[in-house]
Motif scaffolding. Structure first.
Motif, PDB file in Angstrom:
ATOM      1  N   TYR B 101       0.813  -1.221   0.000  1.00  0.00           N
ATOM      2  CA  TYR B 101       0.000   0.000   0.000  1.00  0.00           C
ATOM      3  C   TYR B 101       0.848   1.273   0.000  1.00  0.00           C
ATOM      4  O   TYR B 101       0.341   2.363   0.219  1.00  0.00           O
ATOM      5  N   GLY B 102       2.151   1.119  -0.227  1.00  0.00           N
ATOM      6  CA  GLY B 102       2.993   2.312  -0.352  1.00  0.00           C
ATOM      7  C   GLY B 102       3.287   3.019   0.955  1.00  0.00           C
ATOM      8  O   GLY B 102       3.569   4.216   0.969  1.00  0.00           O
ATOM      9  N   LEU B 103       3.223   2.295   2.065  1.00  0.00           N
ATOM     10  CA  LEU B 103       3.644   2.901   3.331  1.00  0.00           C
ATOM     11  C   LEU B 103       5.164   2.833   3.417  1.00  0.00           C
ATOM     12  O   LEU B 103       5.801   2.008   2.752  1.00  0.00           O
ATOM     13  N   GLN B 104       5.732   3.704   4.239  1.00  0.00           N
ATOM     14  CA  GLN B 104       7.175   3.700   4.439  1.00  0.00           C
ATOM     15  C   GLN B 104       7.442   2.790   5.635  1.00  0.00           C
ATOM     16  O   GLN B 104       7.190   3.162   6.779  1.00  0.00           O
ATOM     17  N   VAL B 105       7.944   1.605   5.340  1.00  0.00           N
ATOM     18  CA  VAL B 105       8.008   0.551   6.360  1.00  0.00           C
ATOM     19  C   VAL B 105       9.395   0.461   6.973  1.00  0.00           C
ATOM     20  O   VAL B 105      10.394   0.355   6.265  1.00  0.00           O
ATOM     21  N   GLU B 106       9.453   0.530   8.286  1.00  0.00           N
ATOM     22  CA  GLU B 106      10.708   0.243   8.977  1.00  0.00           C
ATOM     23  C   GLU B 106      10.479  -1.013   9.813  1.00  0.00           C
ATOM     24  O   GLU B 106       9.622  -1.023  10.696  1.00  0.00           O
ATOM     25  N   LYS B 107      11.241  -2.054   9.504  1.00  0.00           N
ATOM     26  CA  LYS B 107      11.040  -3.306  10.218  1.00  0.00           C
ATOM     27  C   LYS B 107      11.913  -3.379  11.463  1.00  0.00           C
ATOM     28  O   LYS B 107      13.087  -3.032  11.420  1.00  0.00           O
ATOM     29  N   ILE B 108      11.324  -3.824  12.539  1.00  0.00           N
ATOM     30  CA  ILE B 108      12.101  -4.129  13.743  1.00  0.00           C
ATOM     31  C   ILE B 108      12.090  -5.646  13.832  1.00  0.00           C
ATOM     32  O   ILE B 108      11.024  -6.253  13.906  1.00  0.00           O
ATOM     33  N   THR B 109      13.264  -6.220  13.770  1.00  0.00           N
ATOM     34  CA  THR B 109      13.326  -7.667  13.587  1.00  0.00           C
ATOM     35  C   THR B 109      13.965  -8.385  14.782  1.00  0.00           C
ATOM     36  O   THR B 109      14.670  -7.788  15.593  1.00  0.00           O
ATOM     37  N   ALA B 110      13.652  -9.661  14.829  1.00  0.00           N
ATOM     38  CA  ALA B 110      14.377 -10.579  15.725  1.00  0.00           C
ATOM     39  C   ALA B 110      14.401 -11.923  14.999  1.00  0.00           C
ATOM     40  O   ALA B 110      13.580 -12.164  14.115  1.00  0.00           O
ATOM     41  N   GLU B 111      15.342 -12.752  15.344  1.00  0.00           N
ATOM     42  CA  GLU B 111      15.378 -14.115  14.807  1.00  0.00           C
ATOM     43  C   GLU B 111      14.053 -14.812  15.057  1.00  0.00           C
ATOM     44  O   GLU B 111      13.448 -14.626  16.124  1.00  0.00           O
ATOM     45  N   TRP B 112      13.627 -15.649  14.120  1.00  0.00           N
ATOM     46  CA  TRP B 112      12.431 -16.459  14.355  1.00  0.00           C
ATOM     47  C   TRP B 112      12.702 -17.343  15.587  1.00  0.00           C
ATOM     48  O   TRP B 112      13.713 -18.034  15.648  1.00  0.00           O
ATOM     49  N   GLY B 113      11.801 -17.277  16.536  1.00  0.00           N
ATOM     50  CA  GLY B 113      11.978 -18.041  17.772  1.00  0.00           C
ATOM     51  C   GLY B 113      12.361 -17.143  18.938  1.00  0.00           C
ATOM     52  O   GLY B 113      12.248 -17.515  20.091  1.00  0.00           O
ATOM     53  N   GLN B 114      12.832 -15.917  18.594  1.00  0.00           N
ATOM     54  CA  GLN B 114      13.167 -14.934  19.625  1.00  0.00           C
ATOM     55  C   GLN B 114      12.065 -13.876  19.679  1.00  0.00           C
ATOM     56  O   GLN B 114      11.454 -13.576  18.658  1.00  0.00           O
ATOM     57  N   PRO B 115      11.872 -13.269  20.841  1.00  0.00           N
ATOM     58  CA  PRO B 115      10.895 -12.172  20.922  1.00  0.00           C
ATOM     59  C   PRO B 115      11.513 -10.863  20.415  1.00  0.00           C
ATOM     60  O   PRO B 115      12.737 -10.721  20.387  1.00  0.00           O
ATOM     61  N   LEU B 116      10.656  -9.939  20.038  1.00  0.00           N
ATOM     62  CA  LEU B 116      11.121  -8.602  19.662  1.00  0.00           C
ATOM     63  C   LEU B 116      11.563  -7.869  20.924  1.00  0.00           C
ATOM     64  O   LEU B 116      10.994  -8.058  22.000  1.00  0.00           O
TER      65      LEU B 116
END
Lengths: 384, 384
Positions: B101-116
């Motif tokens: 949808y054209g939003l300006q996305v900033e991802k905050i990531t963690a490894e799968w299996g870890q919490p943010l």
């Protein structure tokens, strides 16, 4: 009155056969299993049969409106010019959808109760020498009025244009009237589960031609949940992009089998017969039909009584006989009532409804008919 | 093996109680009737109770993805900056939706299996002095990994920011874990029917705060079928903008009553107990848990066996006991299996699953556990 003996004669939800009801009551199975994939494969094959197409037929968890919206937004870009046929509530709605997405909408209108004039489509399309019209959006059977638009003529004009996609709302015509997608060259057909499919609401369907998939490649309207490319990719692997409504699909599996057993010809002939019997009966009761014979929907017959109140008729049929008829929508509220004869409806149901209608007319003191004339007229159709 | 004794322990569809199955099998009623409006009124009241909110809770004919998409696109405009928490398949998906949808996305990531890490949200939000971040999109219980993100901490940071909306995917936390919408100040909560609601898939839910409705007024992303303003207007009149999935709503009416009878406290305590028993059993079997205790989802427990094959375990449980466990998704395929304990799941079901798991481990020649240790560990939790 006894409970639990409701007879639905509205244009949807339509009556649901026992096989589908029992399927709905089964514990859901996992949707990422080979068992479910096998069901999806059979359902998809039968959907293609029903659409008379070799192209993709995709299933969405959505009502008919969601399916039509998907059928519009996947193939167009902002500013694209589209013609929208508007002669009832649903045609108007597709105009609103197109406008919500910033398409350049030109409406081709007719009075509610009148069919759209194919010549106007012909003229607009012929005048478009630069091929700026990217799609024609048409409601085949206008549920709000009981008018069947002339698909065959209009799609012919769209084919002559060559560029525009033919996008069809077949929500209350598919499974009631012959809509041979490939033979007619329709690009997109949208429909919903609670109609000719004979299951409850909750599933939408979009069939997509090769030409529409070409347009998809350059179409720029934003989408994710309604992005049909995702459904195409998953359907090819007998799976779904998002969790599907498992129970509804298992029920659909059952009703599509019933439809194949009955056969397309028989299904269309049955709806034709139900429509004719209903209309002959209404005429015999001297009640004005809202749509003319030559544009009569095979799904719904609208009646515009002038000497008796439409809402009172509906009320008596509901209270006395547990028959649900539909009323008018928007400015037709109180002016018409609509008799649904779509899907799991038999000749017997029409006799019930007309018989009950005669009772209501008597109760309301309407003297414009010979008692028994309605049922007799329907009987003539069924006996022939 | 006997047929028709499937036990679903996947994260959705979840098991469906008999009251809901029987409701599904009822003939649909018309959705424009006072009878259906009465059901909608009760369902809506119970949805507010479940969300612990005075705000609107709206129902869409859509899967969970459609509900989350609606929860995003109704409150934002092209180019808006959003933070998206990504530590699993679903967090990643909301990033894709926002980008579509054209939003300006900033991802905050963690490894799968870890919490943010809530501190990263705190830092990004604190650094945004111009209040350009319009929303934080968070998956509460990440179904793909079994990790529960720290909603309480993250929503606290969003509240400190003041401008950004807190948009929550609570698809597998609502009805399993305490998500008090108003008390925490969550702006949008999206969920799906085939999870804590205990009915089959096909319905999505979006709860919307007053602050989110303010944002709705100026939000410019195109929408029609997913336009929540239409649902709000209709819901206020106990009706729906488009044909709703009548049978699913009648089933929901039944399960929401069951939930009210059980009570929120008891529901959360039950899921806590099921989670703890499952985890203690897995530990006692010396199988590695994929998510740590302090971020354990109340809906699903992921196990990452190192000395035995995850897919073989699933296969044996299915073939021998008709228990369906979920596998891993995307890069976790074959590396983990997931035990669902969400919705209509009792203590007894965990004993069955752990007992069956012990059989599978024996069959696979896994010698890392004392026979009976798993069931004994679960029993300790249930006895206490």
């Amino acid at each position: 009155m006894m409970n639990d003996k409701l007879m639905l004669m509205i244009p949807g939800p339509t009556p649901v056969p026992e096989a589908a009801l029992l399927a709905l009551a089964k514990h859901p199975i996992g949707h990422r299993t080979s068992e479910f994939s096998n069901i999806l494969a059979e359902v998809t094959a039968n959907l293609k049969w029903l659409h008379q197409t070799e192209s993709d037929v995709l299933m969405l968890t959505a009502s008919g409106t969601g399916a039509v919206e998907a059928g519009i937004i996947n193939f167009l870009s902002p500013g694209d010019r589209v013609l929208v046929g508007c002669n009832g509530k649903f045609g108007d709605r597709w105009g609103e959808v197109a406008e919500a997405y910033g398409l350049q909408v030109e409406k081709i209108t007719a009075e509610w109760g009148q069919p759209l004039d194919p010549a106007v489509f012909a003229q607009k399309l012929a005048a478009d020498k630069d091929k700026q019209i990217k799609a024609v959006i048409l409601t085949h059977s206008e549920t709000s009025t009981g008018v069947l638009n002339d698909l065959e003529a209009i799609v012919g004009h769209v084919k002559e244009h060559g560029e525009a996609l033919m996008i069809l709302d077949a929500v209350t015509s598919l499974g009631a009237y012959n809509v041979p997608m490939d033979a007619l060259g329709i690009d997109v057909i949208a429909s919903g589960s609670q109609k000719g499919y004979m299951i409850p609401p909750g599933l939408g369907f979009v069939a997509v031609s090769a030409k529409a998939w070409e347009a998809y490649k350059t179409a720029k309207l934003p989408k994710y949940y309604l992005d049909l490319g995702k459904y195409r990719k998953s359907t090819a692997k007998n799976t779904t992009p998002f969790t599907p409504p498992v129970n509804l699909i298992v029920a659909l599996h059952a009703t599509l089998k019933m439809m194949r057993e009955e056969g397309l010809e028989s299904i269309f002939a049955r709806h034709q017969r139900l429509t004719q019997a209903t209309r002959e009966a209404v005429k015999a009761l001297n009640l004005p039909l809202f749509a003319a014979d030559n544009c009569a929907s095979p799904a719904i017959t609208s009646v515009a009584p002038d000497r008796v109140d439409a809402e009172q008729i509906r009320s008596i049929l509901k209270k006395k006989f547990d028959i649900a008829l539909a009323g008018g929508q928007d400015h037709l509220k109180g002016k018409i009532f609509r008799i649904g004869h779509l899907g799991f409806v038999s000749d017997r149901d029409i006799l019930s409804a007309i018989g009950a209608l005669e009772v209501a007319l008597r109760e309301l003191g309407y003297e414009g008919f010979t008692p028994g004339a309605g049922v007799a007229a329907a009987a003539r159709v069924f006996a022939s």
